[in-house]
Design a protein around this motif. Structure first.
Motif, short mmCIF file in Angstrom:
data_model
loop_
_atom_site.label_atom_id
_atom_site.label_comp_id
_atom_site.label_asym_id
_atom_site.label_seq_id
_atom_site.Cartn_x
_atom_site.Cartn_y
_atom_site.Cartn_z
N VAL A 27 0.84 -1.21 0.00
CA VAL A 27 0.00 0.00 0.00
C VAL A 27 0.87 1.25 0.00
N GLU A 28 1.89 1.27 0.85
CA GLU A 28 2.79 2.43 0.90
C GLU A 28 3.50 2.63 -0.43
N ALA A 29 3.94 1.54 -1.06
CA ALA A 29 4.66 1.64 -2.33
C ALA A 29 3.76 2.22 -3.41
N LEU A 30 2.53 1.72 -3.52
CA LEU A 30 1.63 2.25 -4.53
C LEU A 30 1.34 3.72 -4.28
N LEU A 50 8.25 -2.36 -13.73
CA LEU A 50 6.95 -2.24 -14.38
C LEU A 50 6.01 -3.35 -13.89
N ALA A 51 6.53 -4.56 -13.75
CA ALA A 51 5.72 -5.67 -13.23
C ALA A 51 5.26 -5.39 -11.80
N LEU A 52 6.13 -4.78 -10.99
CA LEU A 52 5.75 -4.42 -9.63
C LEU A 52 4.60 -3.43 -9.65
N ILE A 53 4.73 -2.38 -10.45
CA ILE A 53 3.69 -1.35 -10.50
C ILE A 53 2.37 -1.96 -10.97
N GLU A 54 2.43 -2.79 -11.98
CA GLU A 54 1.22 -3.44 -12.48
C GLU A 54 0.58 -4.31 -11.40
N GLY A 63 -7.10 -1.83 -9.77
CA GLY A 63 -6.98 -1.62 -11.20
C GLY A 63 -6.78 -0.18 -11.63
N ILE A 64 -6.60 0.71 -10.66
CA ILE A 64 -6.47 2.14 -10.98
C ILE A 64 -5.16 2.69 -10.44
N LEU A 65 -4.38 3.32 -11.31
CA LEU A 65 -3.19 4.04 -10.90
C LEU A 65 -3.59 5.50 -10.83
N ASN A 66 -3.71 6.03 -9.65
CA ASN A 66 -4.24 7.38 -9.43
C ASN A 66 -3.14 8.43 -9.56
#
Length: 67
Positions: A27-30, A50-54, A63-66
């Motif tokens: 959660v902190e990373a995102l 990129l795989a981590l972020i996905e 499913g949302i990158l805010n």
């Protein structure tokens, strides 16, 4: 899971003020990526980052990158 800052070049660059041995929860990373997206060079993301972020977007962000 935890995300170690030093394992991800773009995260490490954006988190220059945080010890590279620091670890974030998923959660902190995102949330960190979202708050600091303007510093992330998306065209140079390494495949593992990129795989981590996905994964974070899928599992934590619903499913949302805010950004």
């Amino acid at each position: 899971m935890t995300v170690r800052v030093r394992d991800y070049p773009q995260l490490k660059g954006a988190a220059w003020f945080i010890d590279e041995d620091a670890e974030f929860t998923d959660v902190e990373a995102l949330r960190f990526y979202e708050r600091n997206w303007k510093y992330i060079e998306t065209d140079t993301l390494e495949p593992h980052e990129l795989a981590l972020i996905e994964r974070l977007v899928r599992e934590v962000g619903n499913g949302i990158l805010n950004v």
